[in-house]
Write a protein that holds these residues in place. Sequence first.
Motif, mmCIF file in Angstrom:
data_model
loop_
_atom_site.group_PDB
_atom_site.id
_atom_site.type_symbol
_atom_site.label_atom_id
_atom_site.label_comp_id
_atom_site.label_asym_id
_atom_site.label_seq_id
_atom_site.Cartn_x
_atom_site.Cartn_y
_atom_site.Cartn_z
ATOM 1 N N VAL A 1 61.980 -52.100 -77.629
ATOM 2 C CA VAL A 1 61.217 -51.768 -78.841
ATOM 3 C C VAL A 1 60.818 -50.282 -78.847
ATOM 4 N N ARG A 2 60.607 -49.749 -77.648
ATOM 5 C CA ARG A 2 60.234 -48.339 -77.472
ATOM 6 C C ARG A 2 61.184 -47.411 -78.227
ATOM 7 N N ASN A 3 62.462 -47.762 -78.229
ATOM 8 C CA ASN A 3 63.445 -46.896 -78.877
ATOM 9 C C ASN A 3 63.388 -46.958 -80.401
ATOM 10 N N MET A 4 62.603 -47.877 -80.962
ATOM 11 C CA MET A 4 62.519 -47.927 -82.422
ATOM 12 C C MET A 4 61.397 -47.017 -82.923
ATOM 13 N N ILE A 5 60.713 -46.379 -81.996
ATOM 14 C CA ILE A 5 59.648 -45.457 -82.416
ATOM 15 C C ILE A 5 60.229 -44.148 -82.951
ATOM 16 N N TYR A 6 61.314 -43.665 -82.304
ATOM 17 C CA TYR A 6 61.798 -42.345 -82.742
ATOM 18 C C TYR A 6 62.372 -42.345 -84.157
ATOM 19 N N PRO A 7 62.980 -43.449 -84.654
ATOM 20 C CA PRO A 7 63.380 -43.399 -86.064
ATOM 21 C C PRO A 7 62.190 -43.176 -86.995
ATOM 22 N N GLY A 8 61.022 -43.776 -86.652
ATOM 23 C CA GLY A 8 59.825 -43.603 -87.471
ATOM 24 C C GLY A 8 59.368 -42.150 -87.471
ATOM 25 N N ILE A 9 59.404 -41.535 -86.299
ATOM 26 C CA ILE A 9 58.982 -40.129 -86.185
ATOM 27 C C ILE A 9 59.946 -39.216 -86.951
ATOM 28 N N LEU A 10 61.257 -39.483 -86.737
ATOM 29 C CA LEU A 10 62.264 -38.660 -87.410
ATOM 30 C C LEU A 10 62.164 -38.814 -88.928
ATOM 31 N N ALA A 11 61.909 -40.041 -89.375
ATOM 32 C CA ALA A 11 61.809 -40.269 -90.814
ATOM 33 C C ALA A 11 60.697 -39.408 -91.396
ATOM 34 N N HIS A 12 59.590 -39.355 -90.663
ATOM 35 C CA HIS A 12 58.484 -38.524 -91.138
ATOM 36 C C HIS A 12 58.854 -37.038 -91.130
ATOM 37 N N LEU A 13 59.426 -36.592 -90.011
ATOM 38 C CA LEU A 13 59.721 -35.156 -89.872
ATOM 39 C C LEU A 13 60.812 -34.687 -90.825
ATOM 40 N N LEU A 14 61.818 -35.562 -91.043
ATOM 41 C CA LEU A 14 62.976 -35.141 -91.837
ATOM 42 C C LEU A 14 62.872 -35.549 -93.298
ATOM 43 N N GLY A 15 61.881 -36.338 -93.619
ATOM 44 C CA GLY A 15 61.716 -36.766 -95.003
ATOM 45 C C GLY A 15 62.613 -37.915 -95.398
ATOM 46 N N ILE A 16 62.925 -38.772 -94.438
ATOM 47 C CA ILE A 16 63.735 -39.951 -94.757
ATOM 48 C C ILE A 16 62.834 -41.000 -95.413
ATOM 49 N N GLY B 1 57.317 -52.673 -86.734
ATOM 50 C CA GLY B 1 56.007 -52.239 -86.230
ATOM 51 C C GLY B 1 56.124 -50.961 -85.421
ATOM 52 N N ALA B 2 57.184 -50.880 -84.628
ATOM 53 C CA ALA B 2 57.398 -49.691 -83.799
ATOM 54 C C ALA B 2 57.709 -48.473 -84.671
ATOM 55 N N VAL B 3 58.506 -48.691 -85.719
ATOM 56 C CA VAL B 3 58.824 -47.591 -86.644
ATOM 57 C C VAL B 3 57.524 -47.046 -87.246
ATOM 58 N N LEU B 4 56.669 -47.985 -87.688
ATOM 59 C CA LEU B 4 55.417 -47.565 -88.317
ATOM 60 C C LEU B 4 54.496 -46.850 -87.325
ATOM 61 N N ALA B 5 54.529 -47.310 -86.075
ATOM 62 C CA ALA B 5 53.713 -46.649 -85.045
ATOM 63 C C ALA B 5 54.164 -45.202 -84.884
ATOM 64 N N GLY B 6 55.480 -45.018 -84.899
ATOM 65 C CA GLY B 6 56.030 -43.660 -84.796
ATOM 66 C C GLY B 6 55.616 -42.820 -85.988
ATOM 67 N N LYS B 7 55.710 -43.428 -87.161
ATOM 68 C CA LYS B 7 55.361 -42.726 -88.401
ATOM 69 C C LYS B 7 53.897 -42.269 -88.359
ATOM 70 N N GLU B 8 53.011 -43.210 -87.993
ATOM 71 C CA GLU B 8 51.579 -42.880 -87.982
ATOM 72 C C GLU B 8 51.249 -41.801 -86.958
ATOM 73 N N PHE B 9 51.897 -41.908 -85.795
ATOM 74 C CA PHE B 9 51.654 -40.894 -84.768
ATOM 75 C C PHE B 9 52.088 -39.519 -85.286
ATOM 76 N N ALA B 10 53.272 -39.467 -85.908
ATOM 77 C CA ALA B 10 53.810 -38.194 -86.386
ATOM 78 C C ALA B 10 52.921 -37.600 -87.469
ATOM 79 N N GLU B 11 52.440 -38.482 -88.378
ATOM 80 C CA GLU B 11 51.590 -37.988 -89.465
ATOM 81 C C GLU B 11 50.331 -37.299 -88.919
ATOM 82 N N ARG B 12 49.788 -37.876 -87.845
ATOM 83 C CA ARG B 12 48.516 -37.359 -87.326
ATOM 84 C C ARG B 12 48.685 -36.207 -86.330
ATOM 85 N N ASN B 13 49.791 -36.207 -85.602
ATOM 86 C CA ASN B 13 49.887 -35.285 -84.459
ATOM 87 C C ASN B 13 51.030 -34.269 -84.494
#
Lengths: 346, 622
Positions: free
Chosen positions: B158-173, B199-211
């Motif tokens: 599941v850990r590996n599903m976090i980076y798509p969430g972060i990338l989506a935020h950073l790249l505007g996906i 859930g992991a994607v969203l966790a990545g997204k939220e982390f990226a938005e804040r940090n």
Amino acid sequence: MSTPGGTAKKTNRIGLEVMQYRGGKTTLCAGCGHNAITERLVETFWEMGVQPWDVAKVSGIGCSSKTPAYFLGLSHGFNGVHGRAPAIATGALLANHNLIGVVVTGDGDTVSIGLGQFMHMLRRNVPLIYIIENNGVYGLTKGQFSATADVGSKLKTGVVNDMPPIDVCLAGVELGATFVARSFSGDKRQLQAILKAALSHKGLSVIDVISPCTTFNDHEGSTKSYGYMRDHEEALHDIDFVPAYDDISVEYEEGTTREVEMHDGSRLLLRKLARDYDPTVRFAAIELLNRPQKPGEVLTGILYIDNDAPTLIDRLQLGDAPLGTLPVDKVRPSREALERVMEELR
Amino acid sequence: MSTYAARPGPGASGEATSHDHPARTSRIVNDFSIQVATVNGSGSQTANNVLMRSIFQMGVPVSGKNMFPSNIAGLPTWFTIRANEKGYIGRKKEVDFLVAMNPETAREDVVNLEPGAAVLFDAPLKLEELRSDLHWYAVPFDKLVAPVCPEAKLRKLVRNMIYPGILAHLLGIDFEQMRKALFKQFGPRKAKAAQLNWGAVLAGKEFAERNLPKTDPLCIEQRDRNQGKIIVDGNSAAALGCVFAGATVLTWYPITPSSSLAEAMIGYLNRLRIDPETGKATYAVVQAEDELAAVGMAIGAGWAGARAMTCTSGPGISLMSEFVGLAYYVEVPVVIIDIQRVGPSTGLPTRTAQGDILKNAVLSHGDTCHPVLFPSSPEECFEFAGLAFDLAEQFQTPVFVNSDLDLGMNNWMSDPFPYPDGPMRRGKVLSAADLDRLGGFARYKDVDGDGVGYRTLPGTKHPSAAWFARGSGHNERAQYSERQDDYVHNVDRLARKFQTMRSYVPKPELRTTPGASIGIINCGSSRYACEESSDQLLTERGLPVDVLRLRAYPFGPEIEAFVDSHERVYVVEQNRDGQLQLLMRMEFTPERIAKLRGVRHYSGLPIDARSVTDAIVKQEGL
């Protein structure tokens, strides 16, 4: 006996003469055991009234593998590559499972270069008749030992074999053949009865036929010579075969005969001779083949039959029509089917 | 540091060196590559596919290339996603955004980056200390995964599903597209797993938005270039092509990278090829004991009338050599799909090459020649699979389809496959009725002057049907013969038959640029690098280049005309020795041979445009 000769017009139950079951003229040495086996195949297929065009003959490379050109000239044949007849025959039956597959190979073809294919054909129980014309020697390359040569067997050149032979019948029983027999090319009656039974068998029939090589392995010191086989062959039983279409009721002595019913309703009658032997028991066959015989003894007869095991074709769940000639509407899914797959990939 | 020999990134062996990257100042929209470095078996493939599919659904052309080890779990693996608005879907050599999840390779991966690239990395690796010219995004993956995945043993995946969430935020996906892609990837039967991963994607997204304030210039914007398109790998496409071509017998032996073709085909056969009236299979599949048996069974089936095939890769081809010569000489149809990988010997089993071009064209001992088709896309994998059966049966001979690992195992955008409307061309097969009419036939007689005789199938119920197939010398009536005139007559006819094929195999595809006196010839998956390179040469160097893509051997007349109309011709291929070029030299005049130059790429990674451009620039002395 229904040996051909005599009246030329004698026909079998489908109206064909024995000549129509012959093939080209043999190019093997005079007196070669293989030629005798060819004769038995001609007689058997004629007597059983098999349509020659329903048969597909397949072989590998070597003296034995030349023989499909010498019988059933009205049947398709394929003389392929060394040791690989099982693959070609298996493929042919996948394309058309209504064919009667007959493979003729030798000991070099089956037991050395083709051992892997042989074993996997056994495992698959490919429904065909597999004849090994076994002379213990590579004839076509002029007399090297094969892997069925017995320990102590001597070549013409004086070389003595010190490696143990591989027993194709034992491999056959252990790995999945559902009809295993051994015979001698010179034993006309027994070989013909075995071939007839094999034709009525639904699964894979492996028939090891000791077939002396008159040129390279028919001398004193050879264990696959005519003289040796005459002195050492011990038949397990006396075999009679009654085809399903034959109404003759064969008389036999109750208690000393075992009857096996084949798939097509024909009957195999084994008159017990030396021992009380039941060929439907796998362990008994394995035990028999492993048991030390009298020195030099060669057991012949039907060693094992299993009429119930599913064949490769049974497992594939095919319809009645051959795959090879199914029309396009049976083998090309619809436009809608392709569109559904495309939609899933969008 | 990793001791892995063939690895992606600039400077890998066999690749041309990198060129100067333009400085990244303004926003870069829909034109960059993301490389995800992970450990094999960690579930990253799902995450990468979700990422790729999200961009695809946003209408931006995208490609994905998996560079994986010959290993089930534990060794390093890289997945490169390239988004390109112009539609360039070949590999891009330069990495613009690195996702560094593998501690074992992270440092080397970072060192190889161009200045200005971005790096998303697992915070404890402290990679930011390595360079000051990159954009850094540190993420504490372990801390993020714990709350979204209570079950500890699932966390690694599941850990590996976090980076798509972060990338989506950073790249505007678009997150809605990512959600759709994720649920499609898992399918309705794994809805629970999909929910956990979302859930992991969203966790990545939220982390990226804040940090993670964005500092890099890369972004994805919605476009409309992928309407109607599908995503599919070449092996599934070829499998479908065979299923719709009416293939009836598949005999195969597992080997990377062709196993997935056989497995996809078994899946489609089970689903699409059970006769609805009888419930019976209209196909037979046998997993053979080795490649000799695999091709031998296919040949036996071809002899007895089936549309028979096998699929394999280089080592399997080597084993099939003797049998292929038999099929050539006996004239039995069989289709062999070769998913090429890097040789010689075991070579690099999970890396791509075009290393079997020459071998397949002349496989087996004696004088042999075989048609070889070169698909360049999933659509052509589908189409050529069907065509291969038609050619095999029309010409009664083995036909090779040379795909490769890049095409076969990677996911590609593709147009949907057109339904094969035409008849199955089953060649010159005589029925019992034909034999009644003709009174008989001679199997190898060249009745029509095209080198192709008439055959009958075993089981044809007619006394004149039989012929004897033999790999030994034979005359027109298929009888054994050692006569020299019979032999010469027969092999000359076989050569004539091969000549006839020239006008039946697919013609090359020509891509012209006005004013070009330089040409590129290529085949198969080299296509994308060559087309992009020709654009690079024009825009960067002002050099117009025409590109001829060969789609089959034997070559048609177009190839010689192309060479004649250009001053120099670069033969671009993915092998060391210039196998395609050698095949041309076999039949070219010395004047034409003198015009040929070679561009060879053989690192095991898919060929890229920059390498082609650099090589041509160098040889042109620009």
